[in-house]
Design a protein around this motif. Sequence first.
Motif, PDB file in Angstrom:
ATOM      1  N   PHE A 188       0.841  -1.194   0.000  1.00 36.26           N
ATOM      2  CA  PHE A 188       0.000   0.000   0.000  1.00 36.26           C
ATOM      3  C   PHE A 188       0.877   1.246   0.000  1.00 36.26           C
ATOM      4  N   THR A 189       0.545   2.154  -0.909  1.00 39.06           N
ATOM      5  CA  THR A 189       1.398   3.318  -1.131  1.00 39.06           C
ATOM      6  C   THR A 189       0.686   4.662  -0.953  1.00 39.06           C
ATOM      7  N   HIS A 190      -0.645   4.661  -0.951  1.00 40.11           N
ATOM      8  CA  HIS A 190      -1.393   5.919  -0.878  1.00 40.11           C
ATOM      9  C   HIS A 190      -2.513   5.835   0.153  1.00 40.11           C
ATOM     10  N   LYS A 191      -2.857   6.981   0.717  1.00 42.40           N
ATOM     11  CA  LYS A 191      -3.840   7.023   1.797  1.00 42.40           C
ATOM     12  C   LYS A 191      -4.793   8.196   1.597  1.00 42.40           C
ATOM     13  N   ALA A 192      -5.964   8.090   2.227  1.00 43.62           N
ATOM     14  CA  ALA A 192      -6.962   9.155   2.186  1.00 43.62           C
ATOM     15  C   ALA A 192      -7.972   8.906   3.291  1.00 43.62           C
ATOM     16  N   ILE A 193      -8.806   9.884   3.529  1.00 41.65           N
ATOM     17  CA  ILE A 193      -9.967   9.699   4.398  1.00 41.65           C
ATOM     18  C   ILE A 193     -11.204   9.842   3.533  1.00 41.65           C
ATOM     19  N   GLY A 228      -3.475   0.028  -2.582  1.00 42.54           N
ATOM     20  CA  GLY A 228      -2.245  -0.688  -2.867  1.00 42.54           C
ATOM     21  C   GLY A 228      -2.391  -1.560  -4.089  1.00 42.54           C
ATOM     22  N   SER A 229      -1.332  -2.288  -4.393  1.00 41.89           N
ATOM     23  CA  SER A 229      -1.358  -3.197  -5.529  1.00 41.89           C
ATOM     24  C   SER A 229      -0.412  -4.354  -5.254  1.00 41.89           C
ATOM     25  N   PHE A 230      -0.530  -5.373  -6.100  1.00 42.30           N
ATOM     26  CA  PHE A 230       0.356  -6.523  -5.987  1.00 42.30           C
ATOM     27  C   PHE A 230       1.648  -6.190  -6.726  1.00 42.30           C
ATOM     28  N   PRO A 231       2.798  -6.401  -6.112  1.00 32.79           N
ATOM     29  CA  PRO A 231       4.070  -6.062  -6.760  1.00 32.79           C
ATOM     30  C   PRO A 231       4.181  -6.640  -8.159  1.00 32.79           C
ATOM     31  N   GLY A 232       4.467  -5.755  -9.116  1.00 30.56           N
ATOM     32  CA  GLY A 232       4.627  -6.177 -10.495  1.00 30.56           C
ATOM     33  C   GLY A 232       3.329  -6.339 -11.247  1.00 30.56           C
ATOM     34  N   MET A 233       2.202  -6.089 -10.567  1.00 31.65           N
ATOM     35  CA  MET A 233       0.894  -6.237 -11.212  1.00 31.65           C
ATOM     36  C   MET A 233       0.036  -5.031 -10.834  1.00 31.65           C
ATOM     37  N   ALA A 234       0.236  -3.930 -11.525  1.00 36.50           N
ATOM     38  CA  ALA A 234      -0.437  -2.679 -11.198  1.00 36.50           C
ATOM     39  C   ALA A 234      -1.949  -2.768 -11.321  1.00 36.50           C
ATOM     40  N   ASP A 235      -2.431  -3.712 -12.137  1.00 36.18           N
ATOM     41  CA  ASP A 235      -3.876  -3.838 -12.318  1.00 36.18           C
ATOM     42  C   ASP A 235      -4.541  -4.642 -11.203  1.00 36.18           C
ATOM     43  N   MET A 236      -3.741  -5.201 -10.303  1.00 31.44           N
ATOM     44  CA  MET A 236      -4.284  -5.910  -9.145  1.00 31.44           C
ATOM     45  C   MET A 236      -4.346  -4.926  -7.977  1.00 31.44           C
ATOM     46  N   THR A 237      -5.442  -4.170  -7.910  1.00 28.76           N
ATOM     47  CA  THR A 237      -5.586  -3.109  -6.920  1.00 28.76           C
ATOM     48  C   THR A 237      -6.299  -3.629  -5.678  1.00 28.76           C
ATOM     49  N   ALA A 238      -5.907  -3.097  -4.527  1.00 23.52           N
ATOM     50  CA  ALA A 238      -6.558  -3.456  -3.272  1.00 23.52           C
ATOM     51  C   ALA A 238      -6.836  -2.199  -2.467  1.00 23.52           C
ATOM     52  N   GLU A 249     -10.684  -6.138  -3.170  1.00 25.76           N
ATOM     53  CA  GLU A 249      -9.807  -6.280  -4.327  1.00 25.76           C
ATOM     54  C   GLU A 249     -10.509  -5.798  -5.596  1.00 25.76           C
ATOM     55  N   ASN A 250      -9.831  -4.917  -6.337  1.00 29.72           N
ATOM     56  CA  ASN A 250     -10.252  -4.533  -7.690  1.00 29.72           C
ATOM     57  C   ASN A 250     -11.673  -3.975  -7.788  1.00 29.72           C
ATOM     58  N   ASN A 251     -12.172  -3.340  -6.736  1.00 31.75           N
ATOM     59  CA  ASN A 251     -13.517  -2.770  -6.818  1.00 31.75           C
ATOM     60  C   ASN A 251     -13.622  -1.565  -5.889  1.00 31.75           C
ATOM     61  N   LYS A 252     -13.327  -0.392  -6.430  1.00 36.20           N
ATOM     62  CA  LYS A 252     -13.337   0.833  -5.638  1.00 36.20           C
ATOM     63  C   LYS A 252     -14.741   1.156  -5.136  1.00 36.20           C
ATOM     64  N   ARG A 253     -15.742   0.870  -5.957  1.00 35.06           N
ATOM     65  CA  ARG A 253     -17.127   1.141  -5.549  1.00 35.06           C
ATOM     66  C   ARG A 253     -17.499   0.323  -4.317  1.00 35.06           C
ATOM     67  N   HIS A 254     -17.153  -0.948  -4.306  1.00 31.64           N
ATOM     68  CA  HIS A 254     -17.453  -1.774  -3.151  1.00 31.64           C
ATOM     69  C   HIS A 254     -16.739  -1.263  -1.901  1.00 31.64           C
ATOM     70  N   ALA A 255     -15.513  -0.795  -2.074  1.00 30.80           N
ATOM     71  CA  ALA A 255     -14.779  -0.250  -0.933  1.00 30.80           C
ATOM     72  C   ALA A 255     -15.509   0.953  -0.352  1.00 30.80           C
ATOM     73  N   ALA A 256     -16.008   1.826  -1.205  1.00 29.37           N
ATOM     74  CA  ALA A 256     -16.711   3.026  -0.734  1.00 29.37           C
ATOM     75  C   ALA A 256     -18.067   2.680  -0.130  1.00 29.37           C
ATOM     76  N   LEU A 257     -18.735   1.673  -0.659  1.00 29.71           N
ATOM     77  CA  LEU A 257     -20.037   1.273  -0.118  1.00 29.71           C
ATOM     78  C   LEU A 257     -19.934   0.754   1.313  1.00 29.71           C
TER      79      LEU A 257
END
Length: 242
Positions: free
Chosen positions: A57-62, A97-107, A144-152
């Motif tokens: 994980f490299t970035h943060k927010a509220i 964050g993401s999986f090392p070497g796999m930028a499209d695997m977002t968490a 994993e890979n779903n920003k909308r679900h994270a916000a919900l």
Amino acid sequence: MSESVSKSSSELVAGVTLSVSPSLIRPDVVELYEEDNRPMILNRSILQSPIMGQYEFTHKAIWAVSLPQTNHTWDSINCFLGDSVPNFEHWAFVAQGSFPGMADMTAYFVAQYISDSYIPTADERQEERKKEVKKYHFAADLVENNKRHAALLLCTTKSKTNVWVYLPDSSQQWINKGDILIDPDGQLVSGGFNASQWESMRTPRKLGELNELMYQTNLVGKKYTAGENNCQMFAKSLFGLA
């Protein structure tokens, strides 16, 4: 909608037990979730997984959401707020964050402190491990890979699905940086990575390292109170540590 979304369940994926709880996806918003990419409670199996533990994980927010005052479950969460922020908001700390070497695997790591939350001390956690019984039901969530679900995860009702971002300015005032979801039904308006809505973390952290920071916040060992030990205090404390 899959019936399994709204029930407690465990699934084995790549040797990892994933815990999905009815309290995680709240009944009033459960139908807004798609079947896949469901949120997961961060349990020991996930944290110790040689695969999922590699998320960095490299970035943060509220992230914030307005609280429906008629929702009895969340009435007591009406946080004690500063002069510059409107009342009846729930805040959560979120890291991307993401999986090392796999930028499209977002968490997305989502940590929330609500009215029945209690963050155990180091001694209390050690006692839990000895007895192998989880007494203190406090845990972050992983999506994993779903920003909308994270916000919900912040939402308690379909009538309040506008989720937005706060970041601090140079004077440590919390500034609204725009929406993630908007009403109705939690429409995603900020997909992918929007640099203006994130701040770089002090140092990149693996999933387990980020999880441990929750137990270093200034709310450890304290009971929730609306005026002092609340969602916003927790989110700001964890943001500062991360």
